[in-house]
Design a protein around this motif. Structure first.
Motif, PDB file in Angstrom:
ATOM      1  N   THR A 118       1.964   0.455   3.698  1.00 29.14           N
ATOM      2  CA  THR A 118       1.263   0.166   3.243  1.00 29.14           C
ATOM      3  C   THR A 118       0.256  -0.255   2.552  1.00 29.14           C
ATOM      4  O   THR A 118       0.774  -0.965   1.551  1.00 29.14           O
ATOM      5  CB  THR A 118       0.813   1.943   2.881  1.00 29.14           C
ATOM      6  OG1 THR A 118       1.308   2.046   1.451  1.00 29.14           O
ATOM      7  CG2 THR A 118       1.452   2.984   3.771  1.00 29.14           C
ATOM      8  N   ASP A 159      -1.593   0.359   0.456  1.00 33.01           N
ATOM      9  CA  ASP A 159      -2.277   1.026  -0.743  1.00 33.01           C
ATOM     10  C   ASP A 159      -1.949   0.582  -2.145  1.00 33.01           C
ATOM     11  O   ASP A 159      -3.334   1.036  -2.871  1.00 33.01           O
ATOM     12  CB  ASP A 159      -1.271   2.451  -1.085  1.00 33.01           C
ATOM     13  CG  ASP A 159      -1.589   3.396  -2.322  1.00 33.01           C
ATOM     14  OD1 ASP A 159      -2.672   3.679  -2.361  1.00 33.01           O
ATOM     15  OD2 ASP A 159      -1.008   4.184  -3.159  1.00 33.01           O
ATOM     16  N   TYR A 160      -1.011  -0.149  -2.943  1.00 39.51           N
ATOM     17  CA  TYR A 160      -1.152  -0.892  -4.214  1.00 39.51           C
ATOM     18  C   TYR A 160      -2.607  -2.441  -4.352  1.00 39.51           C
ATOM     19  O   TYR A 160      -2.674  -2.198  -5.592  1.00 39.51           O
ATOM     20  CB  TYR A 160       0.509  -0.796  -4.284  1.00 39.51           C
ATOM     21  CG  TYR A 160       0.831  -1.670  -6.005  1.00 39.51           C
ATOM     22  CD1 TYR A 160       0.115  -1.267  -7.165  1.00 39.51           C
ATOM     23  CD2 TYR A 160       0.247  -3.000  -6.248  1.00 39.51           C
ATOM     24  CE1 TYR A 160       0.671  -1.762  -8.136  1.00 39.51           C
ATOM     25  CE2 TYR A 160       0.594  -3.784  -7.463  1.00 39.51           C
ATOM     26  CZ  TYR A 160       0.614  -2.943  -7.912  1.00 39.51           C
ATOM     27  OH  TYR A 160       0.515  -3.579  -9.476  1.00 39.51           O
ATOM     28  N   SER A 209      -4.810  -2.566  -2.851  1.00 39.27           N
ATOM     29  CA  SER A 209      -5.886  -2.342  -2.382  1.00 39.27           C
ATOM     30  C   SER A 209      -7.027  -1.452  -3.544  1.00 39.27           C
ATOM     31  O   SER A 209      -7.786  -0.964  -3.299  1.00 39.27           O
ATOM     32  CB  SER A 209      -6.470  -1.661  -0.752  1.00 39.27           C
ATOM     33  OG  SER A 209      -5.705  -0.482  -0.974  1.00 39.27           O
ATOM     34  N   SER A 210      -5.391  -1.038  -4.280  1.00 39.91           N
ATOM     35  CA  SER A 210      -6.338  -0.266  -5.613  1.00 39.91           C
ATOM     36  C   SER A 210      -7.538  -0.469  -6.832  1.00 39.91           C
ATOM     37  O   SER A 210      -6.760  -0.317  -7.628  1.00 39.91           O
ATOM     38  CB  SER A 210      -5.376   0.695  -5.517  1.00 39.91           C
ATOM     39  OG  SER A 210      -4.743   0.913  -4.874  1.00 39.91           O
ATOM     40  N   SER A 250      -3.554   3.196  -7.562  1.00 48.72           N
ATOM     41  CA  SER A 250      -2.348   3.347  -6.691  1.00 48.72           C
ATOM     42  C   SER A 250      -1.926   4.802  -7.338  1.00 48.72           C
ATOM     43  O   SER A 250      -1.517   4.853  -9.283  1.00 48.72           O
ATOM     44  CB  SER A 250      -1.597   2.636  -6.166  1.00 48.72           C
ATOM     45  OG  SER A 250      -0.709   1.716  -6.794  1.00 48.72           O
TER      46      SER A 250
END
Length: 200
Positions: free
Chosen positions: A65, A67-68, A70-71, A95
């Motif tokens: 993903t 996640d990291y 885009s955080s 994240s």
């Protein structure tokens, strides 16, 4: 002595002229207005959003993903330095596994650490400090036409080194010729004086 005590009510003679004397008196209220003002807040936010965040995103590891990656967020805040509050902008990764990425596996990823090093190395102050520390040797950095860098092992660099040594040799040869000419002139003067009884 702390920074606060050193700066408190500081007064310095900045300039003394024939008709003018300029004194600088530290105004902590004025500095506080600047330190908490919108201009400095915009400057810190700009540095984080346009210089630090893109670098951190490029350095971020990508998994299944995003996640990291885009955080990343820029968070406006204040910090206290030398007893005075000032505006600041923090780069934060929100994240759930941000700490594991930064310090996990012996801190190999170290995204924030690398980002801070990037900011320090590309800032004008960091570049000036690096230039002051560097022992510059122009012979190790030959320059070509227009001041462009010439790699050391190329034909052009070798040619430049040869032309330098040839110029030195010519200079030496010219100096030697001048010495020989002056020596010949002295010998001629001595011989003429000897023939004329010490007169030219």
């Amino acid at each position: 002595m702390t920074g606060y005590e050193f700066m408190k009510d500081r007064r310095v003679r900045a300039y003394t002229g024939t008709h003018l004397t300029v004194d600088f008196k530290l105004s902590r209220a004025g500095i506080r207005r600047i330190a908490l003002g919108p201009e400095l807040a915009d400057a810190t936010r700009s540095a984080v959003v346009y210089r630090a965040m893109p670098f951190a995103i490029r350095r971020s590891p990508r998994g299944e993903t995003l996640d990291y990656v885009s955080s990343w967020r820029a968070h406006s805040t204040t910090v206290t330095l030398f007893g005075m509050r000032r505006v600041a902008t923090k780069l934060i990764n929100e994240s759930a596994h941000a700490a594991a990425v930064e310090w996990g596996r012996g801190g190999k990823a170290g995204v924030l650490k690398a980002t801070l090093a990037h900011l320090n190395s590309t800032s004008p102050i960091g570049l000036a400090q690096a230039a002051a520390r560097a022992n510059w040797n122009p012979d190790l950095h030959p320059r070509g036409p227009g001041g462009r860098f010439v790699p050391r092992s190329t034909i052009q660099a070798v040619g430049q080194t040869l032309s330098k040594s040839q110029r030195r040799r010519r200079r030496r040869r010219a100096e030697t010729m001048m010495e020989l000419v002056s020596q010949e002139a002295q010998n001629w003067e001595k011989s003429v004086r000897g023939r004329r009884g010490g007169r030219l």
